[in-house]
Design a protein around this motif. Structure first.
Motif, PDB file in Angstrom:
ATOM      1  N   ALA A  11      28.384  41.404  57.341  1.00  0.00           N
ATOM      2  CA  ALA A  11      27.467  42.143  56.464  1.00  0.00           C
ATOM      3  C   ALA A  11      28.192  42.702  55.242  1.00  0.00           C
ATOM      4  CB  ALA A  11      26.807  43.268  57.247  1.00  0.00           C
ATOM      5  N   GLU A  12      29.459  43.097  55.406  1.00  0.00           N
ATOM      6  CA  GLU A  12      30.227  43.609  54.273  1.00  0.00           C
ATOM      7  C   GLU A  12      30.414  42.542  53.204  1.00  0.00           C
ATOM      8  OE1 GLU A  12      33.811  44.653  56.230  1.00  0.00           O
ATOM      9  OE2 GLU A  12      33.040  46.561  56.984  1.00  0.00           O
ATOM     10  N   THR A  13      30.693  41.323  53.633  1.00  0.00           N
ATOM     11  CA  THR A  13      30.893  40.217  52.689  1.00  0.00           C
ATOM     12  C   THR A  13      29.599  39.892  51.972  1.00  0.00           C
ATOM     13  OG1 THR A  13      32.600  39.317  54.156  1.00  0.00           O
ATOM     14  CG2 THR A  13      31.731  37.857  52.454  1.00  0.00           C
ATOM     15  N   LEU A  14      28.496  39.873  52.717  1.00  0.00           N
ATOM     16  CA  LEU A  14      27.199  39.603  52.081  1.00  0.00           C
ATOM     17  C   LEU A  14      26.837  40.693  51.077  1.00  0.00           C
ATOM     18  CD1 LEU A  14      25.030  38.276  55.058  1.00  0.00           C
ATOM     19  CD2 LEU A  14      25.806  37.016  53.051  1.00  0.00           C
ATOM     20  N   LEU A  52      29.042  40.165  47.985  1.00  0.00           N
ATOM     21  CA  LEU A  52      28.578  38.983  47.248  1.00  0.00           C
ATOM     22  C   LEU A  52      27.270  39.263  46.512  1.00  0.00           C
ATOM     23  CD1 LEU A  52      29.375  36.003  49.662  1.00  0.00           C
ATOM     24  CD2 LEU A  52      30.479  36.544  47.481  1.00  0.00           C
ATOM     25  N   SER A  53      26.419  40.073  47.118  1.00  0.00           N
ATOM     26  CA  SER A  53      25.165  40.446  46.463  1.00  0.00           C
ATOM     27  C   SER A  53      25.441  41.261  45.203  1.00  0.00           C
ATOM     28  CB  SER A  53      24.297  41.234  47.437  1.00  0.00           C
ATOM     29  OG  SER A  53      23.133  41.676  46.802  1.00  0.00           O
ATOM     30  N   ILE A  54      26.422  42.156  45.277  1.00  0.00           N
ATOM     31  CA  ILE A  54      26.792  42.944  44.092  1.00  0.00           C
ATOM     32  C   ILE A  54      27.364  42.028  43.012  1.00  0.00           C
ATOM     33  CG2 ILE A  54      28.378  44.711  43.235  1.00  0.00           C
ATOM     34  CD1 ILE A  54      28.054  46.089  45.981  1.00  0.00           C
ATOM     35  N   TYR A  55      28.257  41.108  43.408  1.00  0.00           N
ATOM     36  CA  TYR A  55      28.825  40.158  42.446  1.00  0.00           C
ATOM     37  C   TYR A  55      27.740  39.312  41.785  1.00  0.00           C
ATOM     38  CZ  TYR A  55      33.660  41.012  43.902  1.00  0.00           C
ATOM     39  OH  TYR A  55      34.880  41.578  44.153  1.00  0.00           O
ATOM     40  N   SER A  68      28.624  30.403  29.916  1.00  0.00           N
ATOM     41  CA  SER A  68      28.497  29.335  30.904  1.00  0.00           C
ATOM     42  C   SER A  68      29.330  29.622  32.151  1.00  0.00           C
ATOM     43  CB  SER A  68      28.887  27.985  30.292  1.00  0.00           C
ATOM     44  OG  SER A  68      30.258  27.958  29.972  1.00  0.00           O
ATOM     45  N   LEU A  69      30.496  30.230  31.970  1.00  0.00           N
ATOM     46  CA  LEU A  69      31.310  30.600  33.134  1.00  0.00           C
ATOM     47  C   LEU A  69      30.627  31.668  33.981  1.00  0.00           C
ATOM     48  CD1 LEU A  69      34.888  30.675  31.564  1.00  0.00           C
ATOM     49  CD2 LEU A  69      33.967  28.996  33.166  1.00  0.00           C
ATOM     50  N   LEU A  70      30.015  32.641  33.334  1.00  0.00           N
ATOM     51  CA  LEU A  70      29.323  33.701  34.076  1.00  0.00           C
ATOM     52  C   LEU A  70      28.115  33.162  34.839  1.00  0.00           C
ATOM     53  CD1 LEU A  70      29.584  36.603  31.484  1.00  0.00           C
ATOM     54  CD2 LEU A  70      30.577  36.563  33.786  1.00  0.00           C
ATOM     55  N   PHE A  71      27.332  32.289  34.198  1.00  0.00           N
ATOM     56  CA  PHE A  71      26.193  31.716  34.912  1.00  0.00           C
ATOM     57  C   PHE A  71      26.652  30.774  36.027  1.00  0.00           C
ATOM     58  CE2 PHE A  71      23.491  32.964  31.225  1.00  0.00           C
ATOM     59  CZ  PHE A  71      22.588  33.723  31.952  1.00  0.00           C
ATOM     60  N   GLY A  72      27.769  30.083  35.808  1.00  0.00           N
ATOM     61  CA  GLY A  72      28.336  29.253  36.872  1.00  0.00           C
ATOM     62  C   GLY A  72      28.762  30.095  38.061  1.00  0.00           C
ATOM     63  N   ALA A  73      29.388  31.242  37.798  1.00  0.00           N
ATOM     64  CA  ALA A  73      29.793  32.150  38.876  1.00  0.00           C
ATOM     65  C   ALA A  73      28.566  32.706  39.596  1.00  0.00           C
ATOM     66  CB  ALA A  73      30.641  33.286  38.312  1.00  0.00           C
ATOM     67  N   PHE A  74      27.513  33.047  38.834  1.00  0.00           N
ATOM     68  CA  PHE A  74      26.280  33.553  39.447  1.00  0.00           C
ATOM     69  C   PHE A  74      25.692  32.528  40.414  1.00  0.00           C
ATOM     70  CE2 PHE A  74      21.610  33.367  39.190  1.00  0.00           C
ATOM     71  CZ  PHE A  74      21.306  34.517  39.899  1.00  0.00           C
ATOM     72  N   PHE A  75      25.565  31.284  39.949  1.00  0.00           N
ATOM     73  CA  PHE A  75      24.980  30.254  40.816  1.00  0.00           C
ATOM     74  C   PHE A  75      25.894  29.926  41.995  1.00  0.00           C
ATOM     75  CE2 PHE A  75      22.388  29.249  36.991  1.00  0.00           C
ATOM     76  CZ  PHE A  75      21.164  29.502  37.568  1.00  0.00           C
ATOM     77  N   SER A  76      27.205  30.030  41.808  1.00  0.00           N
ATOM     78  CA  SER A  76      28.129  29.803  42.907  1.00  0.00           C
ATOM     79  C   SER A  76      27.956  30.864  43.993  1.00  0.00           C
ATOM     80  CB  SER A  76      29.562  29.822  42.369  1.00  0.00           C
ATOM     81  OG  SER A  76      30.481  29.696  43.414  1.00  0.00           O
ATOM     82  N   VAL A  77      27.846  32.132  43.594  1.00  0.00           N
ATOM     83  CA  VAL A  77      27.633  33.214  44.573  1.00  0.00           C
ATOM     84  C   VAL A  77      26.270  33.060  45.230  1.00  0.00           C
ATOM     85  CG1 VAL A  77      27.334  35.712  44.819  1.00  0.00           C
ATOM     86  CG2 VAL A  77      29.219  34.814  43.449  1.00  0.00           C
ATOM     87  N   LEU A  78      25.258  32.700  44.451  1.00  0.00           N
ATOM     88  CA  LEU A  78      23.914  32.517  44.997  1.00  0.00           C
ATOM     89  C   LEU A  78      23.892  31.417  46.056  1.00  0.00           C
ATOM     90  CD1 LEU A  78      20.923  33.450  44.600  1.00  0.00           C
ATOM     91  CD2 LEU A  78      20.682  31.507  43.050  1.00  0.00           C
ATOM     92  N   ILE A  79      24.548  30.314  45.790  1.00  0.00           N
ATOM     93  CA  ILE A  79      24.603  29.213  46.761  1.00  0.00           C
ATOM     94  C   ILE A  79      25.405  29.633  47.987  1.00  0.00           C
ATOM     95  CG2 ILE A  79      25.565  26.899  47.137  1.00  0.00           C
ATOM     96  CD1 ILE A  79      24.820  26.306  44.194  1.00  0.00           C
ATOM     97  N   THR A  80      26.499  30.362  47.773  1.00  0.00           N
ATOM     98  CA  THR A  80      27.322  30.813  48.897  1.00  0.00           C
ATOM     99  C   THR A  80      26.535  31.736  49.816  1.00  0.00           C
ATOM    100  OG1 THR A  80      29.307  30.666  47.538  1.00  0.00           O
ATOM    101  CG2 THR A  80      29.455  32.009  49.511  1.00  0.00           C
ATOM    102  N   VAL A  81      25.783  32.657  49.248  1.00  0.00           N
ATOM    103  CA  VAL A  81      25.004  33.603  50.060  1.00  0.00           C
ATOM    104  C   VAL A  81      23.916  32.861  50.828  1.00  0.00           C
ATOM    105  CG1 VAL A  81      23.356  35.520  49.921  1.00  0.00           C
ATOM    106  CG2 VAL A  81      25.506  35.623  48.664  1.00  0.00           C
ATOM    107  N   ASN A  82      23.229  31.935  50.170  1.00  0.00           N
ATOM    108  CA  ASN A  82      22.113  31.240  50.823  1.00  0.00           C
ATOM    109  C   ASN A  82      22.556  30.162  51.804  1.00  0.00           C
ATOM    110  OD1 ASN A  82      20.193  32.779  49.517  1.00  0.00           O
ATOM    111  ND2 ASN A  82      20.081  31.390  47.772  1.00  0.00           N
TER     112      ASN A  82
END
Length: 120
Positions: A70-73, A76-79, A49-63
């Protein structure tokens, strides 16, 4: 009124049946295996659940972010993919552990070590 009570006409009657209970006897090693698998499954579920929470957090941050470098994006895409990959891996391990725990419980239920009592 006394006629109605004397011949039980119109009253509900019931029969009480004894209840049968089955007890499954377990050994110490079976009980410890069930506890161990349950604890491992709970820990794996927490990490999943922590890993999926981190995934959705990065996904929301990117979008939702505007003007990120560009380096940060790129990082974040790799994460995002790392969190998704490990989340799926831990999800599979959680499911396998729960299935193993349930199979131990089913083997205890199907074993010959049972007691049946009639409670009256």
């Amino acid at each position: 009124m006394s006629d109605l009570l004397s011949n039980n006409s119109g009253l509900v009657t019931a029969t009480i049946k004894p209840k049968q209970q089955t007890y499954h006897l377990v050994t110490d090693e079976t009980l410890s295996a069930i506890k161990e698998k349950s604890t491992v499954a709970d820990l794996l579920m927490l990490v999943t659940s922590l890993l999926f929470g981190a995934f959705f957090s990065v996904l929301i941050t990117v979008n939702a972010s505007v003007g990120l470098p560009a380096e940060t994006l790129a990082s974040l895409s790799i994460y995002k993919y790392v969190f998704l990959g490990f989340g799926v891996l831990f999800l599979i391990m959680t499911i396998a552990t729960v299935i193993m725990s349930n199979s131990i419980i089913k083997s205890v239920k199907s074993s010959e070590n049972t007691l049946t009592s009639r409670a009256e």
